[in-house]
Structures are given as C-alpha cells and as structure tokens.
Design an enzyme around this catalytic site. Structure first.
Site, PDB file in Angstrom:
ATOM      1  N   LYS A 288      -4.351  -0.092   3.836  1.00  0.00           N
ATOM      2  CA  LYS A 288      -4.427   1.075   2.954  1.00  0.00           C
ATOM      3  C   LYS A 288      -4.129   0.683   1.510  1.00  0.00           C
ATOM      4  O   LYS A 288      -4.846   1.078   0.581  1.00  0.00           O
ATOM      5  CB  LYS A 288      -3.424   2.135   3.409  1.00  0.00           C
ATOM      6  CG  LYS A 288      -3.286   3.318   2.445  1.00  0.00           C
ATOM      7  CD  LYS A 288      -2.117   4.201   2.805  1.00  0.00           C
ATOM      8  CE  LYS A 288      -0.781   3.618   2.406  1.00  0.00           C
ATOM      9  NZ  LYS A 288      -0.279   4.056   1.098  1.00  0.00           N
ATOM     10  N   ASN A 289      -3.077  -0.093   1.288  1.00  0.00           N
ATOM     11  CA  ASN A 289      -2.667  -0.429  -0.081  1.00  0.00           C
ATOM     12  C   ASN A 289      -3.667  -1.341  -0.784  1.00  0.00           C
ATOM     13  O   ASN A 289      -3.655  -1.443  -2.007  1.00  0.00           O
ATOM     14  CB  ASN A 289      -1.285  -1.084  -0.075  1.00  0.00           C
ATOM     15  CG  ASN A 289      -0.178  -0.083   0.216  1.00  0.00           C
ATOM     16  OD1 ASN A 289      -0.389   1.133   0.143  1.00  0.00           O
ATOM     17  ND2 ASN A 289       0.999  -0.580   0.543  1.00  0.00           N
TER      18      ASN A 289
ATOM     19  N   ARG B  91       0.331   7.772  -5.347  1.00  0.00           N
ATOM     20  CA  ARG B  91       0.423   7.106  -6.649  1.00  0.00           C
ATOM     21  C   ARG B  91      -0.873   6.428  -7.043  1.00  0.00           C
ATOM     22  O   ARG B  91      -1.147   6.245  -8.217  1.00  0.00           O
ATOM     23  CB  ARG B  91       1.564   6.088  -6.629  1.00  0.00           C
ATOM     24  CG  ARG B  91       1.445   5.066  -5.511  1.00  0.00           C
ATOM     25  CD  ARG B  91       2.593   4.079  -5.543  1.00  0.00           C
ATOM     26  NE  ARG B  91       2.627   3.293  -4.320  1.00  0.00           N
ATOM     27  CZ  ARG B  91       3.108   2.069  -4.244  1.00  0.00           C
ATOM     28  NH1 ARG B  91       3.562   1.471  -5.313  1.00  0.00           N
ATOM     29  NH2 ARG B  91       3.139   1.426  -3.103  1.00  0.00           N
TER      30      ARG B  91
ATOM     31  N   CYS C 282       8.694  10.815  -6.018  1.00  0.00           N
ATOM     32  CA  CYS C 282       8.477  11.006  -4.589  1.00  0.00           C
ATOM     33  C   CYS C 282       9.795  10.707  -3.902  1.00  0.00           C
ATOM     34  O   CYS C 282      10.804  10.442  -4.556  1.00  0.00           O
ATOM     35  CB  CYS C 282       7.362  10.116  -4.070  1.00  0.00           C
ATOM     36  SG  CYS C 282       7.792   8.381  -3.981  1.00  0.00           S
TER      37      CYS C 282
ATOM     38  N   ARG D 192       7.778   7.002 -10.099  1.00  0.00           N
ATOM     39  CA  ARG D 192       6.702   6.024 -10.245  1.00  0.00           C
ATOM     40  C   ARG D 192       6.336   5.959 -11.722  1.00  0.00           C
ATOM     41  O   ARG D 192       5.381   6.587 -12.165  1.00  0.00           O
ATOM     42  CB  ARG D 192       5.481   6.456  -9.422  1.00  0.00           C
ATOM     43  CG  ARG D 192       5.787   6.776  -7.971  1.00  0.00           C
ATOM     44  CD  ARG D 192       6.042   5.515  -7.157  1.00  0.00           C
ATOM     45  NE  ARG D 192       6.087   5.819  -5.734  1.00  0.00           N
ATOM     46  CZ  ARG D 192       5.915   4.931  -4.775  1.00  0.00           C
ATOM     47  NH1 ARG D 192       5.672   3.679  -5.088  1.00  0.00           N
ATOM     48  NH2 ARG D 192       5.978   5.277  -3.513  1.00  0.00           N
ATOM     49  N   PRO D 193       7.104   5.238 -12.545  1.00  0.00           N
ATOM     50  CA  PRO D 193       6.871   5.257 -13.986  1.00  0.00           C
ATOM     51  C   PRO D 193       5.528   4.654 -14.371  1.00  0.00           C
ATOM     52  O   PRO D 193       5.057   3.700 -13.750  1.00  0.00           O
ATOM     53  CB  PRO D 193       8.031   4.422 -14.539  1.00  0.00           C
ATOM     54  CG  PRO D 193       8.464   3.551 -13.402  1.00  0.00           C
ATOM     55  CD  PRO D 193       8.221   4.355 -12.158  1.00  0.00           C
TER      56      PRO D 193
ATOM     57  N   LEU E 292       4.362   0.965 -18.035  1.00  0.00           N
ATOM     58  CA  LEU E 292       3.690  -0.333 -18.109  1.00  0.00           C
ATOM     59  C   LEU E 292       2.176  -0.162 -18.174  1.00  0.00           C
ATOM     60  O   LEU E 292       1.492  -0.923 -18.867  1.00  0.00           O
ATOM     61  CB  LEU E 292       4.082  -1.199 -16.912  1.00  0.00           C
ATOM     62  CG  LEU E 292       5.559  -1.596 -16.816  1.00  0.00           C
ATOM     63  CD1 LEU E 292       5.805  -2.414 -15.564  1.00  0.00           C
ATOM     64  CD2 LEU E 292       6.001  -2.371 -18.050  1.00  0.00           C
TER      65      LEU E 292
ATOM     66  N   ASP F 209       8.326  -2.405   1.469  1.00  0.00           N
ATOM     67  CA  ASP F 209       7.690  -1.527   2.455  1.00  0.00           C
ATOM     68  C   ASP F 209       8.032  -1.905   3.896  1.00  0.00           C
ATOM     69  O   ASP F 209       7.624  -1.207   4.823  1.00  0.00           O
ATOM     70  CB  ASP F 209       6.156  -1.538   2.277  1.00  0.00           C
ATOM     71  CG  ASP F 209       5.704  -0.633   1.150  1.00  0.00           C
ATOM     72  OD1 ASP F 209       6.545   0.105   0.603  1.00  0.00           O
ATOM     73  OD2 ASP F 209       4.503  -0.664   0.806  1.00  0.00           O
TER      74      ASP F 209
ATOM     75  N   ILE G 279      13.716  -2.936  -5.311  1.00  0.00           N
ATOM     76  CA  ILE G 279      12.441  -2.480  -5.860  1.00  0.00           C
ATOM     77  C   ILE G 279      12.466  -0.993  -6.207  1.00  0.00           C
ATOM     78  O   ILE G 279      12.125  -0.601  -7.319  1.00  0.00           O
ATOM     79  CB  ILE G 279      11.293  -2.768  -4.870  1.00  0.00           C
ATOM     80  CG1 ILE G 279      11.299  -4.241  -4.445  1.00  0.00           C
ATOM     81  CG2 ILE G 279       9.946  -2.387  -5.503  1.00  0.00           C
ATOM     82  CD1 ILE G 279      11.082  -5.231  -5.560  1.00  0.00           C
TER      83      ILE G 279
ATOM     84  N   ARG H  21      -0.267   9.312   6.412  1.00  0.00           N
ATOM     85  CA  ARG H  21      -0.721   8.759   5.140  1.00  0.00           C
ATOM     86  C   ARG H  21      -1.047   7.277   5.257  1.00  0.00           C
ATOM     87  O   ARG H  21      -1.875   6.765   4.493  1.00  0.00           O
ATOM     88  CB  ARG H  21       0.339   8.940   4.048  1.00  0.00           C
ATOM     89  CG  ARG H  21       0.510  10.348   3.516  1.00  0.00           C
ATOM     90  CD  ARG H  21       1.474  10.363   2.323  1.00  0.00           C
ATOM     91  NE  ARG H  21       1.170   9.282   1.413  1.00  0.00           N
ATOM     92  CZ  ARG H  21       2.056   8.384   0.978  1.00  0.00           C
ATOM     93  NH1 ARG H  21       3.318   8.440   1.367  1.00  0.00           N
ATOM     94  NH2 ARG H  21       1.693   7.422   0.155  1.00  0.00           N
TER      95      ARG H  21
END
Length: 430
Positions: A22-23, A102, A126, A131-132, A135, A316, A338, A408
C-alpha cells in the site's frame, strides 16, 4: 461498525501470499498526474486507502479502470489499475478526502509541475501524531513555487514552472522525498535532494519514474539527483511486495508458536525485523519466493528495539513487535523515535493482561506467562493489527472493535489467517 472476533491459542500453520505494498502503491498512483498517457499498475492491494486515492485522482479529472483478480480467486496478483490523467480539470485536493490518508497531500508536487497550481488541504493530525508539511512546502518554494496557507489549505502556484534546486531535508521524510521527487522530474534543470529517505518504497517510485522517462540518479541512497525532462510517458509497472504485511505475518507465526511460509515477498525488505525475530528465538529459512518463519518450541526472548528510518527498525512494525514482547521471557525496551503518540495500543494490550510501562518515547514491556482475551478497541492501522496478534496468542476470546483502521492497509486479513488455522471471523455491524 464491524468488529473481529478471535479465539486464541492456535499455532498458525500454512502459507500466506503477501499483497502489493500500500505505501508503495499510493505514490505510484499519484505519479499518474505527471503524464498525459495511461499508467497501469499491477499487484495492487485491495485496501481502503487505494479506493480513497482513486476517488481523489478522479476528482482531479483522471479516469481509472480496475482490471482482474488473481488466478486462484483471491489475492492481488493479476489485479491492475489503469489511470489516465490526460485532462486535469480540477487542481483542488479537498479536506474530506485528504484527511483520510496522508498520501493525498502528495498530489501537490505533480500538479505544480504539470499545471502550475494546486490547492491542497493540510492533512491534519491522526491518532499517531501530526503530519507536518513544512518540508514539502520549503522544498517546493526552493523550486520556485509560491505557497500560502489559508483556511486549512495550501494554495500553491508556479506560474513560470518549477526549476531545479539543491534541497537538504532537515529531517528524513518519506512523504516530502516522494513529493519533491515527482515534482523535480518535470522541473527545469537539476534538483538535488540531500538527506532523502531511503525506504524501499522510495526506490520503487524512482524505478517507476525512470520507466516513465525520468532522469534520476542515486536510487537507494540519501542523495537523489533529478535532471528534469520536458514530459513523461505512460508505462506498466508491478507494485513491490508489502514489507509491513510481511513483517506482521512473520510475527503472527512466532507469537502463536507456529510455522508459516510467506510468499511473493523478499526477506531483504524487512531484514531489520527478521534480525530481531531471530534474536527473540525465531527460525527463518529463506526460499526462492520469500521465506519460512517458525517458533515451534522454546521461549520467546525479550529484545530491545528502537525505531529508525530505513534501514533501521520500521516504526510501522513497532506495535506488532510490542505485542510479541508481551509474552516474552524477560523484559524489552521499545523506543519510538519517528512518531509521537504511537503507544496508543498500550492500554488496549493491558486489557489483555500485558505488563507495559510507558516513559516518554519508550515503553518497558515485561513479559507475562499468557494473555487473556477481552474486548479491545483499535486506535490506528498498526495498533489495530497488534491487537489481532495479541488476540491470536491470548487464551479465550478477543473482540476487536473499530477495525476500519485495519481495512486501510491489510487485504483479506481474516481470510489469510484463517487459512493457516486461526479461529478468526469478522462480525458485520447490523
């Protein structure tokens, strides 16, 4: 809402085919915005985040067609998605879609590179922390974009197009690396990304972009050099195996005292996870198409871990390893570097009898003789699967609520575990 019922205590025995990642699939799908041609992706997992991103791409004007299932009637092998974004009719990524995942914010770079403007909702927070986007914004501004934030949206314009720049990330960011990598592929001149993320999903995106005609050097390193080209073309590409699903089922085998063969995967993708599993007492045997993991006798040993950017231990996989350590012989210190707030599964594991003490960014897990089933509640994607793992090992019945988090990111989880002997079923909400 659906829930999952597990009657634990049964060792897993059998074979599990790993789905596409998925990622990795999400940024690959977003890359379709970079070309007028059709992009076809195979080995796509059937999970909620994929459907959400299809909705987002289609509201930008893309068309999407899903084709095929696997030959054995399940799995993702053979399923493919064709996306054509020849006509981009809308450059806004709305809050109602972006808030769900995200990856939705990744459309900003490609839209700026191709169309010269984008209006993208801030992804917000979340369950595991904020989730900045700083950057992403800073990098695109260095490439010539004008970006303002108003009403919860990033308003971005690049009327003269994006230009190459030398960008150094203050911290390693997978999302920012992906966003700027795609934007730089169509920028004028050369872009250098220093301190770039090195995750396998980044390499998968680099390989796709190269296949589409991008000129990129440095795959797999922290320094990516992108020489912008005038246009990219369509292609067909197979999504890499899901390393987090791979690691999750490896831990499922160990925590139940079973033996499972994982196929359609590569042990090198999760070498850091396998190293700590072996240290904990597991046996791992590599095969031509994956590996066999087992722990059929003896005790599970406590092992300390610290989450780090790739190739370190992945964040994860932190919750899943914590579930394993709850039944270890001895204690384990788990340190999360993280994300903040990524110990929300601790109170739920405690409901099953786990002995865990949290000190800031670290959790001390003292192994217990056994867990006992109880009703629990999922708080995020990886936390929810840690409760599944704990339920598989627990005595008695565990009911996990709010399992939409699982949907998800895990394809046919109950089916895959049940095929290996787990007593697990989904209870559909009435």
């Amino acid at each position: 809402m659906d829930s999952i019922r597990i009657r634990g205590g049964k060792p897993l025995q059998g074979k599990i085919e790993i789905s596409g990642a998925k990622n990795a699939a999400l940024p690959l799908m977003v890359a379709s915005l970079l070309t007028e041609d059709t992009l076809t992706l195979s080995n796509l997992p059937h999970v909620a985040d994929i459907s959400t991103l299809i909705t987002l791409l289609c509201q930008h004007g893309a068309t999407a067609v899903m084709n095929g299932q696997s030959a054995n009637g399940g799995g993702s092998d053979g399923r493919s998605l064709s996306i054509n974004a020849k006509s981009i009719t809308n450059t806004e990524a709305p809050y109602d879609i972006v808030r769900k995942m995200r990856a939705g914010a990744l459309v900003m770079g490609p839209l700026l590179a191709r169309i010269g403007k984008a209006r993208v909702s801030l992804p917000g927070g979340c369950a595991i922390g904020t989730r900045p986007m700083n950057l992403h914004i800073s990098g695109l501004e260095q490439m010539g974009a004008n970006i303002t934030i108003a009403g919860g949206y990033m308003e971005a314009e690049a009327p003269h197009g994006l230009k190459g720049a030398e960008i150094r990330f203050e911290t390693v960011s997978v999302g920012a690396t992906e966003n700027l990598l795609m934007a730089a592929s169509l920028a004028k001149g050369t872009t250098i990304l220093e301190n770039a993320a090195k995750e396998p999903e980044i390499s998968d995106l680099v390989r796709l972009l190269q296949q589409m005609g991008a000129n990129i050097e440095g795959e797999g390193t922290e320094r990516l050099v992108i020489h912008g080209v005038d246009k990219l073309h369509g292609t067909s590409y197979r999504v890499m195996p899901d390393r987090i699903e791979t690691g999750t089922y490896a831990i499922a085998a160990v925590i139940t005292g079973g033996k499972v063969e994982l196929t359609n995967t590569d042990p090198e993708l999760i070498r850091s996870v396998l190293d700590v599993l072996i240290e904990a007492g597991a046996d791992v045997e590599e095969t031509a198409n994956g590996f066999i993991v087992s722990h059929e006798s003896g005790t599970i040993h406590g092992v300390d871990i610290m989450t780090l950017p790739y190739p370190g231990y992945p964040t994860d996989m932190q919750a899943q390893f914590m579930a394993l350590m709850t039944v270890a012989d001895g204690a384990a210190m788990i340190t999360e570097t993280i994300f903040e707030n990524r110990f929300m599964h601790v109170p739920e594991l405690a409901r099953l009898g786990a002995n865990i003490t949290v000190h800031g960014h670290s959790a001390l897990v003292r192994g217990v003789d056994h867990l006992v089933g109880a009703p629990v509640m999922a708080t995020d994607l990886r936390a929810s699967v840690s409760l599944v793992l704990a339920g598989l090992a627990a005595r008695g019945e565990t009911v996990i609520n709010r399992v939409y988090h699982l949907d998800r990111g895990y394809e046919r989880l109950e089916e895959k575990l049940a095929a290996c002997g787990a007593d697990i079923e989904r209870i559909h909400a009435s």
